[in-house]
Design a protein around this motif. Structure first.
Motif, mmCIF file in Angstrom:
data_model
loop_
_atom_site.group_PDB
_atom_site.id
_atom_site.type_symbol
_atom_site.label_atom_id
_atom_site.label_comp_id
_atom_site.label_asym_id
_atom_site.label_seq_id
_atom_site.Cartn_x
_atom_site.Cartn_y
_atom_site.Cartn_z
ATOM 1 N N ARG A 291 113.083 57.101 -24.313
ATOM 2 C CA ARG A 291 112.580 58.397 -24.730
ATOM 3 C C ARG A 291 111.088 58.371 -25.072
ATOM 4 O O ARG A 291 110.319 59.237 -24.634
ATOM 5 C CB ARG A 291 113.365 58.908 -25.949
ATOM 6 N N GLY A 292 110.657 57.404 -25.832
ATOM 7 C CA GLY A 292 109.285 57.385 -26.330
ATOM 8 C C GLY A 292 108.242 57.419 -25.234
ATOM 9 O O GLY A 292 107.350 58.271 -25.230
ATOM 10 N N SER A 293 108.364 56.502 -24.263
ATOM 11 C CA SER A 293 107.339 56.420 -23.217
ATOM 12 C C SER A 293 107.358 57.637 -22.307
ATOM 13 O O SER A 293 106.302 58.177 -21.943
ATOM 14 C CB SER A 293 107.534 55.140 -22.395
ATOM 15 N N PHE A 294 108.535 58.103 -21.947
ATOM 16 C CA PHE A 294 108.618 59.259 -21.059
ATOM 17 C C PHE A 294 108.221 60.550 -21.778
ATOM 18 O O PHE A 294 107.631 61.451 -21.174
ATOM 19 C CB PHE A 294 110.028 59.380 -20.468
ATOM 20 N N GLN A 295 108.533 60.633 -23.063
ATOM 21 C CA GLN A 295 108.137 61.826 -23.819
ATOM 22 C C GLN A 295 106.621 61.935 -23.895
ATOM 23 O O GLN A 295 106.059 63.026 -23.744
ATOM 24 C CB GLN A 295 108.736 61.758 -25.230
ATOM 25 N N LYS A 296 105.972 60.813 -24.092
ATOM 26 C CA LYS A 296 104.514 60.824 -24.177
ATOM 27 C C LYS A 296 103.889 61.272 -22.857
ATOM 28 O O LYS A 296 102.956 62.091 -22.829
ATOM 29 C CB LYS A 296 104.015 59.423 -24.541
ATOM 30 N N GLU A 297 104.416 60.782 -21.751
ATOM 31 C CA GLU A 297 103.868 61.147 -20.446
ATOM 32 C C GLU A 297 104.152 62.612 -20.124
ATOM 33 O O GLU A 297 103.284 63.332 -19.614
ATOM 34 C CB GLU A 297 104.465 60.259 -19.358
ATOM 35 N N ALA A 298 105.370 63.081 -20.421
ATOM 36 C CA ALA A 298 105.725 64.478 -20.159
ATOM 37 C C ALA A 298 104.885 65.424 -21.005
ATOM 38 O O ALA A 298 104.462 66.487 -20.538
ATOM 39 C CB ALA A 298 107.211 64.701 -20.433
ATOM 40 N N ALA A 299 104.629 65.038 -22.245
ATOM 41 C CA ALA A 299 103.796 65.867 -23.118
ATOM 42 C C ALA A 299 102.369 65.942 -22.589
ATOM 43 O O ALA A 299 101.710 66.987 -22.679
ATOM 44 C CB ALA A 299 103.807 65.302 -24.537
ATOM 45 N N SER A 300 101.895 64.841 -22.013
ATOM 46 C CA SER A 300 100.548 64.826 -21.436
ATOM 47 C C SER A 300 100.461 65.780 -20.251
ATOM 48 O O SER A 300 99.479 66.520 -20.103
ATOM 49 C CB SER A 300 100.191 63.402 -21.000
ATOM 50 N N LEU A 301 101.488 65.786 -19.408
ATOM 51 C CA LEU A 301 101.520 66.717 -18.275
ATOM 52 C C LEU A 301 101.542 68.158 -18.769
ATOM 53 O O LEU A 301 100.874 69.035 -18.208
ATOM 54 C CB LEU A 301 102.757 66.446 -17.412
ATOM 55 N N LEU A 302 102.291 68.388 -19.831
ATOM 56 C CA LEU A 302 102.416 69.744 -20.375
ATOM 57 C C LEU A 302 101.080 70.220 -20.946
ATOM 58 O O LEU A 302 100.672 71.370 -20.739
ATOM 59 C CB LEU A 302 103.495 69.756 -21.461
ATOM 60 N N SER A 303 100.396 69.353 -21.642
ATOM 61 C CA SER A 303 99.130 69.743 -22.258
ATOM 62 C C SER A 303 98.032 69.985 -21.231
ATOM 63 O O SER A 303 97.044 70.672 -21.508
ATOM 64 C CB SER A 303 98.678 68.669 -23.248
ATOM 65 N N ALA A 304 98.199 69.427 -20.019
ATOM 66 C CA ALA A 304 97.181 69.573 -18.981
ATOM 67 C C ALA A 304 97.405 70.806 -18.110
ATOM 68 O O ALA A 304 96.590 71.092 -17.229
ATOM 69 C CB ALA A 304 97.160 68.329 -18.097
ATOM 70 N N ARG A 305 98.466 71.566 -18.349
ATOM 71 C CA ARG A 305 98.796 72.663 -17.444
ATOM 72 C C ARG A 305 97.745 73.774 -17.437
ATOM 73 O O ARG A 305 97.493 74.378 -16.394
ATOM 74 C CB ARG A 305 100.168 73.250 -17.795
ATOM 75 N N GLU A 306 97.130 74.053 -18.582
ATOM 76 C CA GLU A 306 96.112 75.101 -18.615
ATOM 77 C C GLU A 306 94.919 74.715 -17.735
ATOM 78 O O GLU A 306 94.391 75.550 -16.986
ATOM 79 C CB GLU A 306 95.653 75.359 -20.053
ATOM 80 N N ARG A 307 94.518 73.466 -17.806
ATOM 81 C CA ARG A 307 93.416 72.990 -16.967
ATOM 82 C C ARG A 307 93.808 73.023 -15.494
ATOM 83 O O ARG A 307 93.003 73.411 -14.635
ATOM 84 C CB ARG A 307 93.036 71.565 -17.377
ATOM 85 N N GLU A 308 95.060 72.643 -15.198
ATOM 86 C CA GLU A 308 95.514 72.663 -13.813
ATOM 87 C C GLU A 308 95.599 74.099 -13.287
ATOM 88 O O GLU A 308 95.309 74.354 -12.107
ATOM 89 C CB GLU A 308 96.885 71.982 -13.689
ATOM 90 N N ALA A 309 95.979 75.031 -14.145
ATOM 91 C CA ALA A 309 96.036 76.439 -13.732
ATOM 92 C C ALA A 309 94.653 76.934 -13.339
ATOM 93 O O ALA A 309 94.496 77.687 -12.363
ATOM 94 C CB ALA A 309 96.614 77.296 -14.853
ATOM 95 N N GLU A 310 93.641 76.515 -14.072
ATOM 96 C CA GLU A 310 92.269 76.909 -13.747
ATOM 97 C C GLU A 310 91.842 76.343 -12.391
ATOM 98 O O GLU A 310 91.147 77.007 -11.613
ATOM 99 C CB GLU A 310 91.323 76.418 -14.846
ATOM 100 N N ARG A 311 92.277 75.131 -12.090
ATOM 101 C CA ARG A 311 91.941 74.523 -10.808
ATOM 102 C C ARG A 311 92.644 75.246 -9.657
ATOM 103 O O ARG A 311 92.039 75.480 -8.608
ATOM 104 C CB ARG A 311 92.314 73.037 -10.828
#
Length: 354
Positions: A291-311
């Motif tokens: 859980r720990g490692s995958f949660q951290k990576e998934a949260a990183s993808l989630l936090s980057a969505r606004e930047r990806e939407a702009e792209r």
């Protein structure tokens, strides 16, 4: 499934196929077609398109060397062309491109493609399902020269970028499934820039294994429903699901999903494999371990969505939203992707409302 082996030459390389591999080059449609007519000294050139892209060949359609054909679904008319075709040129979406490459494989002739969608599906796969004479089967495809016209592909470039994000999510899913003992990890997606050539080169070179990700299944379902940006919508919904699952998903140990009801409600065949109690317990233990490692990576993808939407917006000016919208297809995704990560989430009872 085999991995795609694709060669991506430098900008404006002359059309041609090297070492039996498809090649990508950048040129205008008009210039490329003219060059192809000059290069092929003798024989007929088959000009194939879907109904929306007939215009691509308007300047050469009346040439005595041209044989024009419009495909709508079934590719049988293509394989009825007379002998003497020395080259095939095809403009359109995945079905038309794949049909042209299958024809080129059978006739052993050069093939030049003019994709109408920046996802470039149909341009680099080694095999693809085709409908010929009413029968749909997997056919081997010849390598091709793939001409990327900026004017033709620009409207869908944002969705192509979103498909790269889905591929990245597919890699994440593959590693998670491997941790649960459900298959092998999938290839990683190399870094890519948000510009025309970089996006197309990255899309063209994606390993076929990444398209096994359930995100592409979800995208296809959303597109069938009329969603205008299916790759982006699938990425938004699935990244949120994965993040929630690894952050706070807890198996409902006394709950068993009604698999038959779910399949009926989704309009899908009943193909779920119900895990045994031992498998269920092992998956529950595995979830806590990873859980720990995958949660951290998934949260990183989630936090980057606004930047990806702009792209995505900067690439094609198509409005995109960070809201998930209607999640019916997401809720019943396991019924269409029975070996996907969402099937694990379903088996834990975490895709049921209420």
């Amino acid at each position: 499934m085999q991995l795609i082996s694709a060669s991506v030459p430098k900008r404006n390389a002359p059309p041609g196929v090297a070492n039996g591999q498809s090649e990508l080059f950048f040129s205008g449609v008009k210039e490329c077609i003219s060059a192809q007519f000059s290069r092929i000294a003798g024989g007929k050139l088959a000009l194939v398109s879907d109904p929306e892209r007939v215009w691509a060949f308007r300047e050469v359609a009346l040439s005595p060397r041209a044989i024009s054909l419009v495909l709508e679904g079934d590719a049988l008319p293509l394989f009825s062309l007379p002998e003497g075709v020395a080259c095939i040129l095809a403009a359109g979406g995945r079905e038309v491109l794949a049909a042209a490459r299958s024809f080129a494989e059978v006739r052993r002739i050069p093939c030049v493609l003019f994709p109408a969608e920046a996802s470039l599906r149909g341009a680099s796969e080694e095999c693809a399902p085709l409908c010929i004479g009413g029968d749909r089967a997997l056919h081997r495809l010849a390598p091709a020269s793939v001409c990327c016209d900026r004017a033709l592909l620009a409207p869908t470039l944002g969705e192509a970028y979103a498909s790269l994000l889905l591929a990245r999510l597919s890699s994440f899913e593959g590693r998670a499934l491997a941790a649960f003992g459900m298959g092998e990890p999938r290839p990683e997606v190399p870094a890519f820039e948000a510009d025309f050539e970089c996006v197309l080169r990255a899309v063209f070179s994606l390993p076929a294994a990444l398209f096994e990700g359930e995100g592409f299944t979800l995208s296809a379902l959303l597109q069938k429903d009329g969603e205008k940006t299916p790759h982006w919508r699938a990425y938004v919904q699935l990244s949120a699901l994965y993040a929630a699952f690894f952050e706070k998903g807890r198996p409902r140990r006394t709950f068993v999903p009604d698999y038959a009801r779910r399949a009926l409600h989704a309009g899908a065949p009943l193909c779920a494999r119900v895990p045994s109690p031992e498998e269920y317990a092992l998956r529950a233990l595995t979830l806590e371990r990873i859980r720990g490692s995958f949660q951290k990576e998934a949260a990183s993808l989630l936090s980057a969505r606004e930047r990806e939407a702009e792209r995505v917006l900067s690439l094609s000016a198509v409005p995109v939203s960070l809201r998930g919208g209607d999640t019916f297809r997401l809720q019943y995704l396991p019924e269409f992707a029975p070996r996907g990560l969402s099937s694990v989430i379903r088996d834990f009872g975490l895709l049921e409302r209420g």
